[in-house]
Design a protein around this motif. Structure first.
Motif, PDB file in Angstrom:
ATOM      1  N   TYR A  27     -15.490  11.442   1.371  1.00  0.00           N
ATOM      2  CA  TYR A  27     -14.553  10.012   0.568  1.00  0.00           C
ATOM      3  C   TYR A  27     -14.106  10.461  -1.046  1.00  0.00           C
ATOM      4  O   TYR A  27     -13.045  10.767  -1.187  1.00  0.00           O
ATOM      5  N   PHE A  28     -15.030   9.599  -1.622  1.00  0.00           N
ATOM      6  CA  PHE A  28     -14.801  10.176  -3.186  1.00  0.00           C
ATOM      7  C   PHE A  28     -14.568  11.609  -3.289  1.00  0.00           C
ATOM      8  O   PHE A  28     -14.597  11.621  -4.178  1.00  0.00           O
ATOM      9  N   GLN A  29     -15.667  12.212  -2.556  1.00  0.00           N
ATOM     10  CA  GLN A  29     -15.643  14.315  -3.092  1.00  0.00           C
ATOM     11  C   GLN A  29     -14.515  15.050  -3.033  1.00  0.00           C
ATOM     12  O   GLN A  29     -14.589  15.663  -3.656  1.00  0.00           O
ATOM     13  N   ILE A  30     -13.054  13.732  -1.867  1.00  0.00           N
ATOM     14  CA  ILE A  30     -11.414  14.419  -1.704  1.00  0.00           C
ATOM     15  C   ILE A  30     -11.035  14.475  -3.597  1.00  0.00           C
ATOM     16  O   ILE A  30     -10.696  15.341  -4.019  1.00  0.00           O
ATOM     17  N   ALA A  31     -11.531  13.734  -4.465  1.00  0.00           N
ATOM     18  CA  ALA A  31     -10.948  13.957  -5.630  1.00  0.00           C
ATOM     19  C   ALA A  31     -11.568  15.433  -6.662  1.00  0.00           C
ATOM     20  O   ALA A  31     -10.695  14.893  -7.490  1.00  0.00           O
ATOM     21  N   LYS A  32     -12.729  15.711  -5.956  1.00  0.00           N
ATOM     22  CA  LYS A  32     -13.265  17.169  -6.607  1.00  0.00           C
ATOM     23  C   LYS A  32     -12.266  17.705  -5.981  1.00  0.00           C
ATOM     24  O   LYS A  32     -12.083  19.393  -6.463  1.00  0.00           O
ATOM     25  N   SER A  33     -12.487  18.117  -4.246  1.00  0.00           N
ATOM     26  CA  SER A  33     -12.284  18.563  -3.624  1.00  0.00           C
ATOM     27  C   SER A  33     -10.565  19.279  -3.906  1.00  0.00           C
ATOM     28  O   SER A  33      -9.831  20.372  -3.379  1.00  0.00           O
ATOM     29  N   LYS A  34      -9.773  17.899  -3.986  1.00  0.00           N
ATOM     30  CA  LYS A  34      -8.354  18.110  -3.688  1.00  0.00           C
ATOM     31  C   LYS A  34      -7.918  18.450  -2.020  1.00  0.00           C
ATOM     32  O   LYS A  34      -6.954  18.681  -1.807  1.00  0.00           O
ATOM     33  N   ILE A  36      -6.655  16.301  -0.515  1.00  0.00           N
ATOM     34  CA  ILE A  36      -5.736  15.512   0.164  1.00  0.00           C
ATOM     35  C   ILE A  36      -5.210  15.152   0.924  1.00  0.00           C
ATOM     36  O   ILE A  36      -5.234  14.120   1.581  1.00  0.00           O
ATOM     37  N   GLU A  37      -5.082  15.735   1.891  1.00  0.00           N
ATOM     38  CA  GLU A  37      -4.351  15.476   3.565  1.00  0.00           C
ATOM     39  C   GLU A  37      -5.693  14.885   4.630  1.00  0.00           C
ATOM     40  O   GLU A  37      -5.206  14.276   5.743  1.00  0.00           O
ATOM     41  N   ASN A  38      -6.914  15.226   4.080  1.00  0.00           N
ATOM     42  CA  ASN A  38      -8.514  14.721   4.615  1.00  0.00           C
ATOM     43  C   ASN A  38      -8.243  13.395   4.403  1.00  0.00           C
ATOM     44  O   ASN A  38      -9.377  12.717   5.170  1.00  0.00           O
ATOM     45  N   ILE A  39      -7.589  12.543   3.296  1.00  0.00           N
ATOM     46  CA  ILE A  39      -7.744  11.154   2.892  1.00  0.00           C
ATOM     47  C   ILE A  39      -7.487  10.462   4.834  1.00  0.00           C
ATOM     48  O   ILE A  39      -8.246   9.074   5.176  1.00  0.00           O
ATOM     49  N   LYS A  49      -6.640  -2.653   1.591  1.00  0.00           N
ATOM     50  CA  LYS A  49      -7.357  -2.148   0.384  1.00  0.00           C
ATOM     51  C   LYS A  49      -6.926  -3.402  -0.883  1.00  0.00           C
ATOM     52  O   LYS A  49      -5.697  -3.850  -1.154  1.00  0.00           O
ATOM     53  N   PHE A  50      -7.853  -3.861  -1.710  1.00  0.00           N
ATOM     54  CA  PHE A  50      -7.462  -3.971  -2.935  1.00  0.00           C
ATOM     55  C   PHE A  50      -8.108  -3.257  -4.319  1.00  0.00           C
ATOM     56  O   PHE A  50      -8.992  -3.433  -3.876  1.00  0.00           O
ATOM     57  N   GLY A  51      -7.319  -3.269  -4.926  1.00  0.00           N
ATOM     58  CA  GLY A  51      -7.321  -1.583  -5.631  1.00  0.00           C
ATOM     59  C   GLY A  51      -8.355  -3.158  -7.226  1.00  0.00           C
ATOM     60  O   GLY A  51      -7.299  -3.849  -7.456  1.00  0.00           O
ATOM     61  N   ASP A  52      -8.098  -2.115  -8.274  1.00  0.00           N
ATOM     62  CA  ASP A  52      -9.002  -2.143  -9.618  1.00  0.00           C
ATOM     63  C   ASP A  52      -8.065  -1.588 -10.759  1.00  0.00           C
ATOM     64  O   ASP A  52      -8.270  -1.943 -11.829  1.00  0.00           O
ATOM     65  N   LEU A  61      -1.989   0.057   5.187  1.00  0.00           N
ATOM     66  CA  LEU A  61      -2.195   1.701   5.117  1.00  0.00           C
ATOM     67  C   LEU A  61      -0.935   2.615   4.582  1.00  0.00           C
ATOM     68  O   LEU A  61      -1.849   3.729   4.002  1.00  0.00           O
ATOM     69  N   GLU A  62      -0.235   2.703   5.507  1.00  0.00           N
ATOM     70  CA  GLU A  62       0.694   3.689   4.848  1.00  0.00           C
ATOM     71  C   GLU A  62       0.689   2.933   3.129  1.00  0.00           C
ATOM     72  O   GLU A  62       0.987   4.457   1.993  1.00  0.00           O
ATOM     73  N   ARG A  63       1.039   1.886   2.002  1.00  0.00           N
ATOM     74  CA  ARG A  63       1.024   1.959   0.677  1.00  0.00           C
ATOM     75  C   ARG A  63      -0.896   2.476  -0.439  1.00  0.00           C
ATOM     76  O   ARG A  63      -0.770   3.148  -0.746  1.00  0.00           O
ATOM     77  N   ALA A  64      -1.422   2.744   0.612  1.00  0.00           N
ATOM     78  CA  ALA A  64      -3.189   2.381   0.458  1.00  0.00           C
ATOM     79  C   ALA A  64      -2.401   4.358   0.174  1.00  0.00           C
ATOM     80  O   ALA A  64      -3.287   5.065  -0.231  1.00  0.00           O
ATOM     81  N   LEU A  65      -3.032   5.128   1.819  1.00  0.00           N
ATOM     82  CA  LEU A  65      -3.099   6.582   1.321  1.00  0.00           C
ATOM     83  C   LEU A  65      -1.528   6.857   0.363  1.00  0.00           C
ATOM     84  O   LEU A  65      -2.238   8.121  -0.249  1.00  0.00           O
ATOM     85  N   MET A  66      -0.658   6.586  -0.197  1.00  0.00           N
ATOM     86  CA  MET A  66       0.661   6.908  -0.873  1.00  0.00           C
ATOM     87  C   MET A  66      -0.002   7.310  -1.704  1.00  0.00           C
ATOM     88  O   MET A  66      -0.179   8.127  -2.937  1.00  0.00           O
ATOM     89  N   LEU A  67      -0.546   5.438  -2.489  1.00  0.00           N
ATOM     90  CA  LEU A  67      -1.497   5.521  -4.001  1.00  0.00           C
ATOM     91  C   LEU A  67      -2.710   6.331  -3.701  1.00  0.00           C
ATOM     92  O   LEU A  67      -3.099   6.999  -5.224  1.00  0.00           O
ATOM     93  N   GLU A  68      -3.959   6.554  -3.006  1.00  0.00           N
ATOM     94  CA  GLU A  68      -4.563   7.073  -2.785  1.00  0.00           C
ATOM     95  C   GLU A  68      -4.264   9.227  -2.665  1.00  0.00           C
ATOM     96  O   GLU A  68      -5.252   9.527  -3.998  1.00  0.00           O
ATOM     97  N   GLN A  69      -3.757   9.084  -2.522  1.00  0.00           N
ATOM     98  CA  GLN A  69      -3.199  10.785  -2.718  1.00  0.00           C
ATOM     99  C   GLN A  69      -2.991  11.052  -3.780  1.00  0.00           C
ATOM    100  O   GLN A  69      -2.685  12.058  -4.359  1.00  0.00           O
ATOM    101  N   LEU A  70      -1.890  10.168  -4.589  1.00  0.00           N
ATOM    102  CA  LEU A  70      -1.771   9.911  -5.932  1.00  0.00           C
ATOM    103  C   LEU A  70      -2.760  10.390  -6.568  1.00  0.00           C
ATOM    104  O   LEU A  70      -2.736  11.386  -7.446  1.00  0.00           O
ATOM    105  N   GLN A  71      -3.279   8.885  -6.765  1.00  0.00           N
ATOM    106  CA  GLN A  71      -4.214   8.759  -8.063  1.00  0.00           C
ATOM    107  C   GLN A  71      -5.499  10.552  -7.370  1.00  0.00           C
ATOM    108  O   GLN A  71      -5.344  10.965  -8.555  1.00  0.00           O
ATOM    109  N   PHE A  72      -5.732  10.662  -6.722  1.00  0.00           N
ATOM    110  CA  PHE A  72      -6.888  11.631  -6.000  1.00  0.00           C
ATOM    111  C   PHE A  72      -6.183  13.234  -6.553  1.00  0.00           C
ATOM    112  O   PHE A  72      -6.686  13.722  -7.121  1.00  0.00           O
TER     113      PHE A  72
END
Length: 158
Positions: A27-34, A36-39, A49-52, A61-72
């Protein structure tokens, strides 16, 4: 005769913990490989999710996916280190993983062409659920993530 059952349980538990560990690292490797379609493949349909970093509300789920994809997608030179991982199995279909995550990189603002260095250290709890056999082959999915920034974490971005 209980020893073989116990051995089977120990090997099943070891296999489950290994699968969960591999899932978390992947999962964390996705930010390296880019890739993001696999998230979405990592998350249960009921994921939260509660983020920091902002926003601090509970993300569905929907909001978390959007924010994770944007961040990664926005982080370059990303690297991470997981320390002190502990995985506790709860019956046959649930698990809790806790660890410390060190993440570094540069968040790139594509509009201003500026980057902000990220060096975060967080405590992470991930609740996982084993899918039924027909759903994704019975693999593990993340049901909830909770990140808490540790003192000394230098800035937002995680």
């Amino acid at each position: 005769m209980s020893a073989p059952d116990n051995d089977d349980n120990n090997s099943n538990n070891a296999a489950a913990k290994s699968q969960i560990r591999d899932l978390i690292y992947s999962y964390f490797q996705i930010a390296k490989s880019k890739e993001i379609e696999n998230i979405p493949s990592f998350f249960s349909d009921d994921f939260t999710k509660f983020g920091d970093s902002p926003p601090y509300d509970r993300r569905d789920l929907e909001r978390a996916l959007m924010l994770e994809q944007l961040q990664f997608a926005s982080i370059s030179d990303y690297d991470f280190k997981i320390e002190a991982m502990r995985i506790d199995l709860v019956g046959d279909s649930a698990a809790v993983a806790t660890f410390e995550l060190q993440s570094t990189g540069i968040i790139v603002d594509d509009y201003s062409f500026r980057g902000t260095a990220v060096n975060n250290r967080s405590r992470v709890t991930i609740v996982l659920q084993k899918a039924r056999k027909g759903d994704d082959g019975g693999g593990w999915k993340m049901l909830h993530q909770h990140f808490s920034r540790m003192p000394g974490g230098s800035n937002d971005g995680g």
